[in-house]
Motif scaffolding. Sequence first.
Motif, PDB file in Angstrom:
ATOM      1  N   LEU B 553       0.877  -1.260  -0.211  1.00  0.00           N
ATOM      2  CA  LEU B 553       0.090   0.038  -0.052  1.00  0.00           C
ATOM      3  C   LEU B 553       0.960   1.355  -0.022  1.00  0.00           C
ATOM      4  O   LEU B 553       0.735   2.146  -0.772  1.00  0.00           O
ATOM      5  N   TRP B 554       1.764   1.270   0.872  1.00  0.00           N
ATOM      6  CA  TRP B 554       2.732   2.679   1.156  1.00  0.00           C
ATOM      7  C   TRP B 554       3.424   2.755  -0.187  1.00  0.00           C
ATOM      8  O   TRP B 554       3.541   3.970  -0.698  1.00  0.00           O
ATOM      9  N   VAL B 555       4.223   1.676  -0.723  1.00  0.00           N
ATOM     10  CA  VAL B 555       5.236   2.092  -1.918  1.00  0.00           C
ATOM     11  C   VAL B 555       4.226   2.185  -3.254  1.00  0.00           C
ATOM     12  O   VAL B 555       4.664   3.067  -3.890  1.00  0.00           O
ATOM     13  N   LEU B 556       3.266   1.909  -3.267  1.00  0.00           N
ATOM     14  CA  LEU B 556       2.478   2.020  -4.558  1.00  0.00           C
ATOM     15  C   LEU B 556       1.429   2.876  -4.608  1.00  0.00           C
ATOM     16  O   LEU B 556       1.318   3.416  -5.726  1.00  0.00           O
ATOM     17  N   LEU B 557       1.073   3.692  -3.392  1.00  0.00           N
ATOM     18  CA  LEU B 557       0.109   4.859  -3.622  1.00  0.00           C
ATOM     19  C   LEU B 557       0.935   6.137  -4.300  1.00  0.00           C
ATOM     20  O   LEU B 557       2.064   6.398  -3.527  1.00  0.00           O
TER      21      LEU B 557
ATOM     22  N   ALA C 104      -6.202  -4.389  -4.457  1.00  0.00           N
ATOM     23  CA  ALA C 104      -6.698  -4.828  -5.713  1.00  0.00           C
ATOM     24  C   ALA C 104      -6.964  -3.577  -6.675  1.00  0.00           C
ATOM     25  O   ALA C 104      -6.389  -3.727  -8.002  1.00  0.00           O
ATOM     26  N   VAL C 105      -7.214  -2.612  -6.117  1.00  0.00           N
ATOM     27  CA  VAL C 105      -7.761  -1.304  -6.930  1.00  0.00           C
ATOM     28  C   VAL C 105      -6.394  -0.974  -7.732  1.00  0.00           C
ATOM     29  O   VAL C 105      -6.121  -0.734  -8.480  1.00  0.00           O
ATOM     30  N   ILE C 106      -5.293  -0.640  -6.701  1.00  0.00           N
ATOM     31  CA  ILE C 106      -4.079  -0.347  -7.292  1.00  0.00           C
ATOM     32  C   ILE C 106      -3.397  -1.355  -8.251  1.00  0.00           C
ATOM     33  O   ILE C 106      -2.969  -0.863  -9.451  1.00  0.00           O
ATOM     34  N   LEU C 107      -3.686  -2.503  -8.323  1.00  0.00           N
ATOM     35  CA  LEU C 107      -3.114  -3.504  -9.047  1.00  0.00           C
ATOM     36  C   LEU C 107      -3.800  -3.454 -10.352  1.00  0.00           C
ATOM     37  O   LEU C 107      -3.290  -3.467 -11.445  1.00  0.00           O
ATOM     38  N   ARG C 109      -4.902  -0.639 -11.711  1.00  0.00           N
ATOM     39  CA  ARG C 109      -4.277   0.433 -12.369  1.00  0.00           C
ATOM     40  C   ARG C 109      -3.087  -0.174 -13.243  1.00  0.00           C
ATOM     41  O   ARG C 109      -2.873   0.363 -14.330  1.00  0.00           O
ATOM     42  N   ALA C 110      -2.435  -1.094 -12.471  1.00  0.00           N
ATOM     43  CA  ALA C 110      -1.239  -1.465 -13.160  1.00  0.00           C
ATOM     44  C   ALA C 110      -1.628  -2.343 -14.288  1.00  0.00           C
ATOM     45  O   ALA C 110      -0.913  -2.361 -15.536  1.00  0.00           O
ATOM     46  N   VAL C 111      -2.647  -3.032 -14.458  1.00  0.00           N
ATOM     47  CA  VAL C 111      -2.899  -4.039 -15.585  1.00  0.00           C
ATOM     48  C   VAL C 111      -3.949  -3.290 -16.637  1.00  0.00           C
ATOM     49  O   VAL C 111      -3.961  -3.798 -17.633  1.00  0.00           O
ATOM     50  N   TRP C 112      -4.289  -2.225 -16.354  1.00  0.00           N
ATOM     51  CA  TRP C 112      -5.238  -1.434 -17.154  1.00  0.00           C
ATOM     52  C   TRP C 112      -4.721  -1.259 -18.744  1.00  0.00           C
ATOM     53  O   TRP C 112      -5.317  -1.532 -19.718  1.00  0.00           O
ATOM     54  N   PRO C 113      -3.315  -0.706 -18.604  1.00  0.00           N
ATOM     55  CA  PRO C 113      -2.960  -0.637 -20.073  1.00  0.00           C
ATOM     56  C   PRO C 113      -2.437  -1.843 -20.829  1.00  0.00           C
ATOM     57  O   PRO C 113      -1.978  -1.843 -22.016  1.00  0.00           O
ATOM     58  N   LEU C 114      -2.355  -3.054 -20.085  1.00  0.00           N
ATOM     59  CA  LEU C 114      -1.913  -4.154 -20.719  1.00  0.00           C
ATOM     60  C   LEU C 114      -2.457  -4.646 -21.806  1.00  0.00           C
ATOM     61  O   LEU C 114      -1.881  -5.441 -22.844  1.00  0.00           O
ATOM     62  N   PRO C 115      -3.818  -4.727 -21.749  1.00  0.00           N
ATOM     63  CA  PRO C 115      -4.483  -5.818 -23.231  1.00  0.00           C
ATOM     64  C   PRO C 115      -4.070  -4.893 -24.331  1.00  0.00           C
ATOM     65  O   PRO C 115      -4.063  -5.872 -25.391  1.00  0.00           O
ATOM     66  N   ASP C 116      -3.398  -3.725 -24.600  1.00  0.00           N
ATOM     67  CA  ASP C 116      -3.466  -3.456 -25.990  1.00  0.00           C
ATOM     68  C   ASP C 116      -1.914  -3.591 -26.235  1.00  0.00           C
ATOM     69  O   ASP C 116      -1.587  -3.252 -27.376  1.00  0.00           O
TER      70      ASP C 116
END
Lengths: 474, 557, 305, 91
Positions: B553-557, C104-107, C109-116
């Motif tokens: 949480l901390w490093v990714l925010l 999960a929400v942060i992740l 964001r990480a996977v969002w651009p991947l499908p393209d």
Amino acid sequence: MTAALIALLLPLFTALCLLLLRSRSGVLVIVTSLLTLLAAAWSLYDVTVNGPQWLELGDWPPPLAIRFQLQPITALLLVFSAMIHLLVAVYAAGSQHSKTRYTDFWPLSCLLQGSLNALWLSGDLFNWYVTLELLGLAAVALVALSGRKAYGPALNYLLLSLGASLVYLLGVALAYGRYGVLDISLLGAMTEADTTTRIAWWLMTLGLMLKAALWPFHLWLPRAHASAPTAVSALLSALVVKGPLFILWRLWSEGAPTELAVEAGPVLAVAGIAALILGGWSALRTPWLKSLVAYSTVAQLGYALMALGLLMYWQLPALDAALWLFVLAHGLAKASMFLAAGELQASLGSKRVSALRGTTETMPVAMFAFAVAGGSLIGLPPSGGFLAKWLLLEPMFETVNHWPWVVGILLGTLISAGYVFRVVALAFDRADPVPPDFSPDRFAHWLALLPALVVWGLALISEPLIHWLTGVPL
Amino acid sequence: MAWLWLLIPLTPLLLVPILMRWPKLRSVVWLAPLPALPLAFMRPDTLVLPGLWPGAQLGIADGLSAILLLFTAALWLAAGLCAVSGHAKDPHARRFWVFWLLSMTGNLLLILAQDGASFYVGFTLMSLSAFGLVIHNGTTESRRAGRLYLQLAIVGELLLFMGLMLRVHEADGSMLLTAWQETPAGLPTLICLLIGFGLKAGFWPLHVWLPAAHPAAPAAASAVLSGAMIKAGIIGLWRFMPRGSGEEVMSLPASVAPWLLAIGLISAFYGVAVGLLQTRDKTALAYSSVSQMGYLLVLVALLLSQSVSVEALGLLLGFYVVHHGLAKGALFLGAGMAHEYRLSRVHWVLMALPAVALAGFPLTTGAVAKSLLKDQVGNSAFAAWEILFYVGSMATLLLVSRALWLIWRSQPGGPPATMPLPWKLGWGSLCLAAPVLPWLWPDLRVALLDTLSLYGLWGLMWPLLLGAVVIALVVRFNPQWHLERLARYQPGLVLSLRLRRWLQTRPVARDPMLPERPVRMPWAGWRNLERRWNRLGRDVVQVSAWVMALGLLWVLL
Amino acid sequence: MSLHEWMLDGTLGLLVLILAVAVLHVRSLYISIVLFIAFGLLLALIWARLGAPDLALAEAAIGAGLTGTLLLAAYGRVSERRRKAEEPLDWHAGPALLLSLIIAVILMRAVWPLPDLDSALVPAVADQMAQSGVGHPVTAVLLSFRAWDTLLELLVLLLAFMAVRQLLPSLPRQPEAWPLLQAWSRLLAPLSVLIGGYLLWRGSADPGGAFQAGALLAAGAILLRLTGLLPALGWHHFWIRALILGGCMVFLAIGVAGYWLGTGFLGYADGWAGPLILLIEVFATLSIATTLTLLVIGETREVRE
Amino acid sequence: MTQVLFYLILGVCLWALGLYGLLRLKESIRRIISVNIMGSGVFMVMVALAARSEDPDPVMHALVVTGLVVAISATAFALRLSVADVQEDDQ
């Protein structure tokens, strides 16, 4: 490269043969360890003369194949792991207190060495995942050798190691999704500092930190290392935790975009300082001898983490040498310390630190080994630990506002001096020594002294060592 | 030919494993410093060892080093010869010789060192191995002395190491001593170096370990401890301190110089005063060392004050170190011998030679050292203090007479015994060095002849005559002052014992015979906090998972 | 994408999520295990939806089948007290859920651009397929392009088995075999051998291969062993050891031979790739089958002897 | 929103659920199950990534096969260990 391949495959073949023949011959393992050591030394020579080398497995073209890369550091690590393995094998075969002779210790330790060598040589994100799993399973199996009392710590270790692997694997999946390759060198040329990369790299980093027991993910280590048989604790502390550290290093120094590395560096460096201080404090306070040694591993890994963090932060390749010198010096010193501690506690029949009262009289060699290894951990000159600390301090002296790091190192040094002297002071209390329950094993004591002397001897070859570590010609 | 220098440290080092394997060879081990003697005359080129550590260099740069090397080696040889017979029947002889060889290696290495790191390695090796010599006798007294010695030696090592680091930093990473001598030193550096080396040199107020440790060791060991090893502190100061010219290099050291002079003089008189109160011969001799180290510190002060030429001062330092080393070595050996055998008349004549030399009697090495010292002080900015050095000569005479008398008293009864031949050779040559050496060594001979003018002789003699009068008065009236209790007060030992108790008994339970008494420790609150903290980490998997999740949480925010 | 495809994906996804939540939250351990097996089967369906039939087979056999058996076997060995003990819903369930959601929400964001984006390895595999010696790309990757991974994975399996061997024997609880099961297994076991062999054979051209085949064979053997129709498979039999170690040994030997003959470590000489890969697969299948069988049902005593 | 993205997100959610299980659960068998759910999440991300191109990416599929075998090996060991550990607790 042939030599490195031999060093990789020999332990694996040995393990398979031992299993097939149901052999428990320590001599065979010692002989093959020796051969492995020779092969590794040859590969070190080779790489010094001919420069870094690549091996595409199966001769497939680069983005497809898994590639082995042989750099000076890789070769040095091959030599280092072969050396420690040989030493531990001799101990396990020779000491009357090592309880590992009648178990599957031999094939497991060979598999451990083989997987570690595979890790050093590899450069592929997913292949690293598999080698990490191999390493983790071998380590847990070895911990479980000491019987029921070790099952709890072993299970914790295994669960955390599995969880950490999955955190790492998610990072790998994201990295692959973003860039479409798995080879770290190819990734290094492509990476950009965007959100996905950042998250992927941090996921891999956190997973690896948990596997390497870097602070604050160190909680599993002390109990696991302390409850393992002596030979195994030495292997685990000296070698196993260094594997994930190696991946972490290549991940950030080779694969990551510069902006990300600069951003992440201070976090790791601060965690390193925290490890130094808090790990050291726990070592200072614990009443158990092996826990003390294990906590000191936590603390000492803080130096490596700090070197890595500052390497990323300042983008100074010179700190590579400091990092790996720490690893080498710590590995040797810790092997010595664990062997000595194991012998002491087996002879004294007590696991408490307080039982060491007067051991300078009853078991002087083992205590001397402990103290000498402790000297290197503190960083007394001219030991290997001192050299590493010196290399780490050098760039800090150049700029005035780097002093907080210096203070951190100083505090860490003081605390490590504290926990080493805590043991040594007790050992010199000869007024009322605790008599040993079992006859001390002189051979094992001298064996424990050997790596401690080697680590002090590192100072003698500091110049070629630094040359190998930095790759800069003399 | 430069590689020949390696012979000096390697010979004793190689002898260690040989001795472990073949203990019978211990009768030849004393020959280990032999390679140093020809090399001091040959003076090959400096040996550069880049593989060892950056800037490692061994060799001899100036005449002072050659003198130091030659006479240190000679002292080790002579004392070693005595030790051969002294430890012939010792069951722990092997241990003694191992530590002997190691500390000898360190001592010779630090003289040869041309760079800070090599010097430090030699110094550390010598300091730590000497611990083995101090505790060799295994008595309570020697263990106590050894503990204090080790505690202070380690503190000294740490300070010295800090000083070394600071010095390297000041010299922009250069390790060479010659470079350091041209570099200005900061105040923290000076303090670290002064205390670090001072703890070895043993001048006041850092002398606390010295009167305990030197008498506790076996005779031969105390001879080298007092004769050779404590000089390492002064040599270190001499080599590490800046001495170049120029305002910005020397302004700070020059302002420190008067303080050093003061400490040196206090040390010189304090040593005598406390030494006179002693009732044991070797302790009195040890205090005499404290006093003499004070004079050597004055030399360092003169160096820093820059009012005297460095070359002349270097030669004087050489004379003084050699003179004191040989004479003190001879006295310690003689004292050790007198505890075993009753000495004959000839022996007493021999014993008197180094004693009078220490007091600065004409025609001895002491005369040269003392009168040159007075001359240099007289020429320097501290000329006003010259008179104190005359008084110092008198004080020294009193102290050595007291020491001789104590040695006399400690002899066993019965007829004079014949001493073993090696002992006679070793000790005899050291005793004879005081009057004979000036005639063998041209530089010293010239200086000695200078003292023979009427004015010089008077300058040497009047304090001695005054001293003789005082001695005569004391012998005549034999006053009973009962001041021994003052002398027995040794704060260093007490504190050291406290430290040991604190370190060792705290984790161990108290006497089980005593009833348990609930004691509320002042740190109980902290202990509870720590317990709570430890309890937090009980479920390793869960806590680690939380740390992992929060970290994400901390490093990714 | 058409609406009914969306419906299908959405339902599958929702079902999987609900099952996962239920697995973690349900009170009884037994139900949790059963739900987890169902979860695995559903995953196999999803893999099939995503165009990965190999994985669907592997997941059904390994993920759902064997893991389920392992879990049930473990359940059989834990004590009554432990079975009854329920997970209390303590204070940190709330924060944990919140934290996981944020992560999960942060992740996402990480996977969002991947499908393209796409992978550089797909065309590389397509390029080299002709040289690989097999017709099915997944098998080619497993045994040719990334053979080292596969070899290490065999070692992982071996190591897991070795690790289990280290544990002291636990109390065996073998219930009496159920007569109907016995009858069925007489029928099923030969079938599993047949299907396993077929999968192995087809693996070079179509979905299937050593792991799937090995898992199926293991399933057959486990069934037989559970019904008492197969004798104990002790480690002390040389042939059992040879079977277990054979996969790694043959693989390693062929790899080294390739290096010796100049085709690179784990490389195959021209024209020999197909037969060699088949050889490796046969040994690997046997090895995997034996190891898994012993891992799942081997009593510790059998494993250790 | 495409099918690939849908499954990517689903995979991430499963992964986070597994993590949630590790955060909350104490019983070791349940913990092992949560680790497996976490693994399923990663595999789903990988399979979804493989489905991006016209022909599914065989490399990812191979990696998932490898991952599955690794997962079951480790699970088998962990379960045995947890049973042995639990028994120790009971005695």
